[in-house]
Design an enzyme around this catalytic site. Structure first.
Site, PDB file in Angstrom:
ATOM      1  N   GLU A 179      17.040  12.541   7.436  1.00 38.30           N
ATOM      2  CA  GLU A 179      16.615  12.176   8.804  1.00 38.30           C
ATOM      3  C   GLU A 179      16.021  10.770   8.839  1.00 38.30           C
ATOM      4  OE1 GLU A 179      14.118  15.406  10.230  1.00 38.30           O
ATOM      5  OE2 GLU A 179      15.868  16.475  10.943  1.00 38.30           O
ATOM      6  N   GLU A 394      21.548  20.902   8.568  1.00 39.28           N
ATOM      7  CA  GLU A 394      20.381  21.710   8.945  1.00 39.28           C
ATOM      8  C   GLU A 394      20.642  22.318  10.307  1.00 39.28           C
ATOM      9  OE1 GLU A 394      16.450  19.981   8.854  1.00 39.28           O
ATOM     10  OE2 GLU A 394      16.917  18.838   7.047  1.00 39.28           O
TER      11      GLU A 394
HETATM   12  C1  BGP Z   1      13.760  18.663   9.748  1.00 40.48           C
HETATM   13  C2  BGP Z   1      13.455  18.402   8.315  1.00 40.48           C
HETATM   14  C3  BGP Z   1      13.260  19.601   7.462  1.00 40.48           C
HETATM   15  C4  BGP Z   1      12.815  20.857   8.154  1.00 40.48           C
HETATM   16  C5  BGP Z   1      13.327  21.033   9.551  1.00 40.48           C
HETATM   17  C6  BGP Z   1      12.632  22.113  10.359  1.00 40.48           C
HETATM   18  O1  BGP Z   1      13.138  17.689  10.505  1.00 40.48           O
HETATM   19  O2  BGP Z   1      14.459  17.621   7.712  1.00 40.48           O
HETATM   20  O3  BGP Z   1      12.502  19.213   6.366  1.00 40.48           O
HETATM   21  O4  BGP Z   1      11.506  21.171   7.953  1.00 40.48           O
HETATM   22  O5  BGP Z   1      13.290  19.856  10.306  1.00 40.48           O
HETATM   23  O6  BGP Z   1      11.427  21.634  10.865  1.00 40.48           O
HETATM   24  P1  BGP Z   1      10.068  22.399  10.758  1.00 40.48           P
HETATM   25  O7  BGP Z   1       9.875  22.730   9.336  1.00 40.48           O
HETATM   26  O8  BGP Z   1       9.068  21.463  11.259  1.00 40.48           O
HETATM   27  O9  BGP Z   1      10.214  23.600  11.612  1.00 40.48           O
END
Ligand code: BGP
Length: 497
Positions: A179, A394
């Site tokens: 990201e 993701e």
């Molecule tokens: C993205 C990241 C991840 C992951 C995901 C979910 O921004 O790349 O590392 O954590 O989001 O977000 P969160 O864990 O804040 O729910």
């Protein structure tokens, strides 16, 4: 069948959110270790509150996480049981170079990932490796101010070259920065940038307090310049390691990774449409440099208007142009909504970026708006623009899970979320002809949330017994979604019931 036969089904994690063992086998201190749970997490993540070491009175969930470092065999076996073809994971930079500028890499760290990749191979699982997932050696933050400094490029390139050579025959798919556009929203989390020098008089005790103390125009400009320096350095580093990767093994496939999601206008008023376009352009800037090899004209013009500069050095433009990525990967959780009318302030949370509430959508327990069709829009937007293979690395639902007496979670809500998104993904490939390499759910096993530090924001097909305070046995238990996802993979997406 819509999908290619070698479609890479799997799941994604990040070292700092699952490994734990933060000080084991020579690992050095990293930015990600210093994100406490609770009110202070956001001021730290934003780079407003300097926290360069552990402080008393705070709980740091990444220190132990789910102890994947010691339990990776059990976790990978569970992934294999679901039929994973790919496991996206990140290498913790400070396991390889504990300080970032060490004369020699740390053999124990290198050996650990050898063992992890061997375990994947045992089951025919292809690793997809994020070289940097929100981590940066604290030593480099303290000595050179992290990515604000050009010196970071060499340190990063040496780290990348070390792992490319070491895992040359074990890893084929690489992502440079997770990201990368998140640097705009969370500068310390994403790039180790802390603006502490001028924090005098600013109340950093909570996010609410920060909102009450707006920065003056000068300080605001100074910070933006630091961010744009860091952005350029990361983009140069990304192109440089793409070059090095292809030199070491021409069969390597290197991708960039964007925080995805498209922005909708709040109304059909052209001002809203324009504002939504501007918002998405900030993401495209990163995609354009990676895929087209140059900054877009609108970005250059905007910097010029704001009196900001890009720290170009001789050779940078050629490097960006000649070493573009092989594929584009992105995270997708939800879409955003924006209005040009400052009186519309009905906001909700999303993956760090600003958004208004969308009256047509339901939201997750954490307010992230659920929008399967948005995934189709996002896939098409990226494919139309770049004409490069895409990879959804993701996608998933962070939710409260309540295990029954046997520890079993009936997570029909998670199955519903994933079913709808996967259905749309199949339609996009089938009907729009988007070239899609794979899909890795976030995350196959419960782990620490990046944004909140909570364990209770769960994404996994596997429940992990650990609470927000770090208590629990760490026992792994399959949820209902485990068997569902297994069936989806076995049928290559044909059976979503
Ligand atoms: C993205 C990241 C991840 C992951 C995901 C979910 O921004 O790349 O590392 O954590 O989001 O977000 P969160 O864990 O804040 O729910």
């Amino acid at each position: 069948m819509a999908l290619r036969n070698d479609f890479l089904w799997g799941g994604a994690t990040a070292a700092n959110q699952c490994e734990g063992a933060y000080n084991v086998d020579g690992r050095g201190l990293s930015t990600v270790d210093l994100h406490p749970e609770g009110d202070m997490r956001w001021p730290v993540a934003l780079g407003w509150r300097k926290m360069y070491d552990f402080e008393e009175g705070y709980f740091y969930p990444g220190q132990g996480a789910i102890d994947h470092y010691h339990r990776y065999k059990e976790d990978i076996a569970l992934m294999a049981e679901m039929g994973f073809k790919v496991y996206r994971l990140s290498i913790a930079w400070t396991r390889i170079f504990p300080n970032g500028d060490d004369a020699e890499p740390n053999e124990a760290g290198l050996q650990h990932y050898d063992d992890v990749f061997d375990e994947c191979k045992k089951y025919g699982i292809e690793p997809l490796v994020s070289i940097c997932h929100f981590d940066c050696p604290m030593h480099l933050v303290k000595t050179i101010g992290s990515w604000r400094s050009r010196g970071m490029i060499d340190h990063f390139a040496r780290y990348a070259e070390t792992i490319f050579r070491r895992y040359k025959d074990k890893v084929k798919y690489w992502l440079t920065f997770n990201e990368i556009n998140m640097i705009l929203h969370l500068p310390f989390t994403a790039a180790g940038i802390c603006f502490d020098e001028s924090e005098k008089g600013i109340d950093v005790s909570s996010l609410q307090a920060l909102a009450r103390t707006p920065l003056g125009p000068e300080e605001s400009k100074r910070r933006k310049q630091i961010q744009h320096n860091a952005i350029h350095h990361e983009l140069i580093a990304s192109a440089l390691v793409t070059k090095i990767a292809h030199e070491i093994n021409p069969a390597f496939k290197v991708g960039c990774m964007l925080a995805g999601g498209v922005t909708y206008p709040y109304t059909s008023h052209p001002n809203d449409v324009w504002k939504a376009m501007l918002h998405d352009r900030s993401t495209f800037t990163f995609g354009d440099v990676h895929a087209r090899g140059e900054y877009p004209a609108y970005h250059l013009k905007q910097l010029e208007r704001e009196g900001l500069t890009i720290p170009w050095l001789d050779g940078d433009a050629e490097l960006l142009k000649n070493h573009t990525v092989d594929f584009i990967s992105f995270s997708y959780y939800s879409t955003r909504v924006i209005s040009a009318d400052p009186n519309i302030v009905d906001i909700t949370s999303s993956n760090a970026a600003y958004t208004l509430r969308n009256p047509h959508l339901k939201a997750s327990d954490w307010g992230w708006q659920i929008d399967p069709l948005g995934l189709r829009i996002n896939l098409n937007t990226l494919y139309d623009r770049y004409k490069k293979p895409l990879f959804i690395v993701e996608n998933g639902l962070g939710a409260h899970d309540t295990p029954d007496a046997n520890g079993y979670v009936k997570d029909d809500y998670r199955i519903a979320y994933m079913r709808e998104h996967i259905k749309v993904m199949l339609e996009t490939v089938e009907e729009d002809g988007v070239d899609l390499l794979g899909y890795t759910s976030w995350a196959p096993i419960d782990l620490v949330s990046a944004s909140t530090g909570e364990m209770s924001k769960r994404y996994g097909f596997v429940y992990v017994d650990r609470d927000d305070e770090g208590n629990g046995t760490l026992k792994r238990t399959k949820k209902k979604s485990f068997d569902w996802y297994k069936k989806v993979i076995a049928s290559n997406g044909a059976d979503l019931d």
